[in-house]
Write an enzyme that holds these catalytic residues in place. Structure first.
Site, PDB file in Angstrom:
ATOM      1  CB  CYS A  77      -0.946  -0.081   1.184  1.00 33.94           C
ATOM      2  SG  CYS A  77      -2.570   0.523   0.799  1.00 33.94           S
ATOM      3  CG  HIS A 166      -3.355  -3.112   4.396  1.00 36.08           C
ATOM      4  ND1 HIS A 166      -2.437  -2.455   5.174  1.00 36.08           N
ATOM      5  CD2 HIS A 166      -3.928  -2.181   3.626  1.00 36.08           C
ATOM      6  CE1 HIS A 166      -2.450  -1.168   4.881  1.00 36.08           C
ATOM      7  NE2 HIS A 166      -3.360  -0.969   3.944  1.00 36.08           N
ATOM      8  CD  GLU A 168      -0.511  -5.313   6.553  1.00 36.11           C
ATOM      9  OE1 GLU A 168      -0.237  -5.905   5.487  1.00 36.11           O
ATOM     10  OE2 GLU A 168      -1.037  -4.185   6.589  1.00 36.11           O
TER      11      GLU A 168
HETATM   12  N1  GLN Z   1      -3.898   6.316   0.952  1.00 31.01           N
HETATM   13  C1  GLN Z   1      -2.586   6.045   1.450  1.00 31.01           C
HETATM   14  C2  GLN Z   1      -1.539   6.848   0.706  1.00 31.01           C
HETATM   15  O1  GLN Z   1      -1.820   7.442  -0.266  1.00 31.01           O
HETATM   16  C3  GLN Z   1      -2.250   4.584   1.361  1.00 31.01           C
HETATM   17  C4  GLN Z   1      -3.223   3.789   2.200  1.00 31.01           C
HETATM   18  C5  GLN Z   1      -2.646   2.578   2.832  1.00 31.01           C
HETATM   19  O2  GLN Z   1      -1.434   2.410   2.951  1.00 31.01           O
HETATM   20  N2  GLN Z   1      -3.521   1.751   3.311  1.00 31.01           N
HETATM   21  O3  GLN Z   1      -0.422   6.868   1.098  1.00 31.01           O
END
Ligand code: GLN
Length: 197
Positions: A77, A166, A168
């Protein structure tokens, strides 16, 4: 020894997942803690905040050197956003992964949730949790290992495995296993240990 960048975001869950897989972990908050790592996890969170903290802590350059050294990296992410070659809206990044990401590309919190993945390498029916996830609009020459509704959401290139979701947050997720299986070593012996409740 798996380092988990621990400036912000869900580093604790990643460290727990790595320990469940049988690996020793070290939370990374300063440049000295980068020495002697065998692998690195860049967690999810808020990439803009991570960039600010990496800069404040003097970690941006030393972390970049470690990332470029070729050790195995699991980036999820916000972590994947940090590695992307192109980020929209424009934001500083390491540019080590030839992907183009749109931050919050699936909408905001309201559109977060758990979705089924399409994949030839993950078990059938594997699901993943997306939270204000980046949308990978171009995966460049990365190997695409999983998709969500046709979009790439898990990509690999060399030692880097990057997910828009995610793993994890789900015990013993196949993506965690995909990463730890490639690490071998002491942790490899125990990596099929049952997940803790
Ligand atoms: N929206 C976050 C970003 O732009 C990422 C979201 C996440 O890591 N769950 O950094």
């Amino acid at each position: 020894m798996v380092g988990v960048l621990a400036l912000q975001g869900d580093f604790a869950e990643h460290a727990a997942a790595m320990r469940r897989a049988g690996f020793a972990t070290r939370l990374i908050r300063s440049p000295a803690q980068l020495a002697g790592l065998d692998a690195l996890v860049l967690p999810g969170g808020e990439s803009s905040t991570m960039i600010r903290l990496l800069t404040v802590e003097g970690l941006w350059e030393p972390l970049g050197a470690v990332l470029r050294s070729g050790l195995p990296v699991l980036a999820t992410c916000a972590g994947a956003i940090l590695l992307a070659e192109r980020v929209e809206p424009e934001q500083r990044s390491y540019g080590l992964l030839p992907i183009h990401v749109v931050r919050n590309g699936y909408g905001r919190q309201l559109h977060s949730g758990t979705f089924r993945l399409e994949s030839d390498v993950l078990p059938a029916g594997t699901t993943a949790t997306f939270i204000r996830a980046p949308r990978i609009v171009d995966a460049g020459d990365c190997e695409v290992l999983a998709r969500r509704d046709g979009d790439p959401v898990l990509v690999r290139r060399g030692p880097i495995l990057a997910a828009g979701f995610h793993p994890e947050l789900q015990p013993d997720h196949p993506v965690t296993r995909l990463f730890t299986a490639a690490l071998g070593g002491a942790g490899g012996v125990q990596r099929h240990a049952p997940a803790l409740p």
